[in-house]
Design a protein around this motif. Structure first.
Motif, PDB file in Angstrom:
ATOM      1  N   THR A   1       0.842  -1.202   0.000  1.00  0.00           N
ATOM      2  CA  THR A   1       0.000   0.000   0.000  1.00  0.00           C
ATOM      3  C   THR A   1       0.871   1.243   0.000  1.00  0.00           C
ATOM      4  N   HIS A   2       0.232   2.363  -0.198  1.00  0.00           N
ATOM      5  CA  HIS A   2       0.906   3.655  -0.078  1.00  0.00           C
ATOM      6  C   HIS A   2      -0.139   4.712   0.250  1.00  0.00           C
ATOM      7  N   ALA A   3       0.331   5.788   0.864  1.00  0.00           N
ATOM      8  CA  ALA A   3      -0.532   6.948   1.103  1.00  0.00           C
ATOM      9  C   ALA A   3      -0.392   7.818  -0.133  1.00  0.00           C
ATOM     10  N   ILE A   4      -1.498   8.000  -0.821  1.00  0.00           N
ATOM     11  CA  ILE A   4      -1.482   8.745  -2.080  1.00  0.00           C
ATOM     12  C   ILE A   4      -2.483   9.887  -1.976  1.00  0.00           C
ATOM     13  N   GLY A   5      -2.114  11.050  -2.516  1.00  0.00           N
ATOM     14  CA  GLY A   5      -3.014  12.194  -2.485  1.00  0.00           C
ATOM     15  C   GLY A   5      -4.320  11.852  -3.178  1.00  0.00           C
ATOM     16  N   GLU A   6      -5.432  12.153  -2.529  1.00  0.00           N
ATOM     17  CA  GLU A   6      -6.728  11.789  -3.089  1.00  0.00           C
ATOM     18  C   GLU A   6      -7.715  12.934  -2.912  1.00  0.00           C
ATOM     19  N   GLY A   7      -8.505  13.118  -3.935  1.00  0.00           N
ATOM     20  CA  GLY A   7      -9.598  14.079  -3.898  1.00  0.00           C
ATOM     21  C   GLY A   7     -10.845  13.387  -4.406  1.00  0.00           C
ATOM     22  N   CYS A   8     -11.932  14.140  -4.516  1.00  0.00           N
ATOM     23  CA  CYS A   8     -13.192  13.554  -4.951  1.00  0.00           C
ATOM     24  C   CYS A   8     -14.054  14.641  -5.572  1.00  0.00           C
ATOM     25  N   LEU A   9     -14.704  14.305  -6.674  1.00  0.00           N
ATOM     26  CA  LEU A   9     -15.598  15.269  -7.320  1.00  0.00           C
ATOM     27  C   LEU A   9     -16.746  15.676  -6.408  1.00  0.00           C
ATOM     28  N   SER A  10     -17.121  14.817  -5.481  1.00  0.00           N
ATOM     29  CA  SER A  10     -18.215  15.119  -4.559  1.00  0.00           C
ATOM     30  C   SER A  10     -17.734  15.821  -3.290  1.00  0.00           C
ATOM     31  N   VAL A  11     -16.427  16.007  -3.179  1.00  0.00           N
ATOM     32  CA  VAL A  11     -15.826  16.747  -2.067  1.00  0.00           C
ATOM     33  C   VAL A  11     -14.768  17.665  -2.670  1.00  0.00           C
ATOM     34  N   PRO A  12     -15.191  18.608  -3.534  1.00  0.00           N
ATOM     35  CA  PRO A  12     -14.219  19.412  -4.271  1.00  0.00           C
ATOM     36  C   PRO A  12     -13.363  20.294  -3.360  1.00  0.00           C
ATOM     37  N   GLU A  13     -12.192  20.614  -3.860  1.00  0.00           N
ATOM     38  CA  GLU A  13     -11.256  21.531  -3.225  1.00  0.00           C
ATOM     39  C   GLU A  13     -10.516  20.924  -2.041  1.00  0.00           C
ATOM     40  N   LEU A  14     -10.816  19.700  -1.663  1.00  0.00           N
ATOM     41  CA  LEU A  14     -10.115  19.054  -0.556  1.00  0.00           C
ATOM     42  C   LEU A  14      -9.258  17.935  -1.115  1.00  0.00           C
ATOM     43  N   TRP A  15      -8.091  17.750  -0.528  1.00  0.00           N
ATOM     44  CA  TRP A  15      -7.129  16.766  -1.005  1.00  0.00           C
ATOM     45  C   TRP A  15      -6.368  16.245   0.201  1.00  0.00           C
ATOM     46  N   PHE A  16      -6.439  14.946   0.452  1.00  0.00           N
ATOM     47  CA  PHE A  16      -5.777  14.356   1.606  1.00  0.00           C
ATOM     48  C   PHE A  16      -5.104  13.045   1.220  1.00  0.00           C
ATOM     49  N   PRO A  17      -3.971  12.730   1.863  1.00  0.00           N
ATOM     50  CA  PRO A  17      -3.329  11.443   1.609  1.00  0.00           C
ATOM     51  C   PRO A  17      -4.219  10.319   2.144  1.00  0.00           C
ATOM     52  N   THR A  18      -4.430   9.313   1.303  1.00  0.00           N
ATOM     53  CA  THR A  18      -5.298   8.189   1.640  1.00  0.00           C
ATOM     54  C   THR A  18      -4.533   6.895   1.369  1.00  0.00           C
ATOM     55  N   VAL A  19      -4.589   5.971   2.297  1.00  0.00           N
ATOM     56  CA  VAL A  19      -3.888   4.703   2.122  1.00  0.00           C
ATOM     57  C   VAL A  19      -4.697   3.822   1.174  1.00  0.00           C
ATOM     58  N   ARG A  20      -4.039   3.421   0.100  1.00  0.00           N
ATOM     59  CA  ARG A  20      -4.657   2.565  -0.919  1.00  0.00           C
ATOM     60  C   ARG A  20      -3.672   1.473  -1.323  1.00  0.00           C
ATOM     61  N   ALA A  21      -4.212   0.347  -1.761  1.00  0.00           N
ATOM     62  CA  ALA A  21      -3.378  -0.709  -2.335  1.00  0.00           C
ATOM     63  C   ALA A  21      -2.770  -0.184  -3.636  1.00  0.00           C
ATOM     64  N   LYS A  22      -1.555  -0.591  -3.919  1.00  0.00           N
ATOM     65  CA  LYS A  22      -0.884  -0.140  -5.137  1.00  0.00           C
ATOM     66  C   LYS A  22      -1.422  -0.816  -6.395  1.00  0.00           C
ATOM     67  N   ARG A  23      -2.090  -1.951  -6.217  1.00  0.00           N
ATOM     68  CA  ARG A  23      -2.660  -2.684  -7.345  1.00  0.00           C
ATOM     69  C   ARG A  23      -4.041  -3.175  -6.938  1.00  0.00           C
ATOM     70  N   ALA A  24      -4.980  -3.084  -7.875  1.00  0.00           N
ATOM     71  CA  ALA A  24      -6.352  -3.533  -7.605  1.00  0.00           C
ATOM     72  C   ALA A  24      -6.932  -4.204  -8.839  1.00  0.00           C
ATOM     73  N   VAL A  25      -7.796  -5.187  -8.594  1.00  0.00           N
ATOM     74  CA  VAL A  25      -8.518  -5.863  -9.665  1.00  0.00           C
ATOM     75  C   VAL A  25     -10.002  -5.815  -9.324  1.00  0.00           C
ATOM     76  N   VAL A  26     -10.785  -5.359 -10.298  1.00  0.00           N
ATOM     77  CA  VAL A  26     -12.239  -5.277 -10.152  1.00  0.00           C
ATOM     78  C   VAL A  26     -12.874  -6.193 -11.182  1.00  0.00           C
ATOM     79  N   ARG A  27     -13.889  -6.922 -10.746  1.00  0.00           N
ATOM     80  CA  ARG A  27     -14.655  -7.784 -11.647  1.00  0.00           C
ATOM     81  C   ARG A  27     -16.095  -7.303 -11.643  1.00  0.00           C
ATOM     82  N   GLY A  28     -16.696  -7.254 -12.830  1.00  0.00           N
ATOM     83  CA  GLY A  28     -18.096  -6.856 -12.965  1.00  0.00           C
ATOM     84  C   GLY A  28     -18.613  -7.316 -14.312  1.00  0.00           C
TER      85      GLY A  28
END
Length: 166
Positions: free
Chosen positions: A82-109
């Motif tokens: 994992t790593h702490a990576i800067g993250e923002g959101c269109l539904s929370v504009p103007e805010l940016w915070f480091p968020t811990v995320r996996a470096k690799r992800a697989v989604v099935r749908g």
């Protein structure tokens, strides 16, 4: 179709667990088209259906020229790294915070024909897949922040013009 208006932090649809897509018809096709057109605007990496007021398990992504969508996505694999990576959101504009995320992800749908789809991402795409799937589970990235950072983010959000409960 159209670029859709966004919903902002405070809107209950963003905290609601989404229903699975069960109909693969014209309205679902219109939703996918709207998600793709809305995510095409510059500075946008991903968009989940609840961000445009639709409580269905669907999202689009647009990362480094890779554009697509997934219906009924589920994260099936996350790297242990994992790593702490800067993250923002269109539904929370103007805010940016480091968020811990996996470096690799697989989604099935599935796609619009209800055919299996697998999207694998590293770096920003992995972050996007995790972020958008969180939306479908009624989570914002703010929910993943450390206690002090979350408190700061909530305080900042409440002071913004876009905050839903104003």
């Amino acid at each position: 179709m159209a670029v859709r208006e966004l919903r902002y932090f405070g809107d209950p649809v963003l905290k609601t667990v989404c229903d699975p897509v069960t109909r693969f018809d014209k309205p679902t096709e219109s939703l996918v088209t709207d998600l793709l057109e809305t995510v095409e605007k510059p500075g946008r990496a991903g968009l989940a259906a609840p961000q445009i007021g639709i409580s269905l398990r669907a999202f689009s992504y647009n990362v480094d020229g890779e554009i697509g969508y997934v219906l009924n996505p589920e994260i099936v694999e996350l790297s242990e790294e994992t790593h702490a990576i800067g993250e923002g959101c269109l539904s929370v504009p103007e805010l940016w915070f480091p968020t811990v995320r996996a470096k690799r992800a697989v989604v099935r749908g599935v796609d619009l024909r209800n055919e299996p789809v697998v999207v694998e991402g590293k770096g920003v795409l992995a972050q996007c897949l995790q972020h958008e799937t969180d939306h479908l589970d009624g989570m914002l990235y703010l929910d993943r922040l450390a206690k002090d950072e979350k408190r700061e983010a909530l305080r900042e959000a409440r002071g913004k013009d876009w905050f839903w409960n104003r």
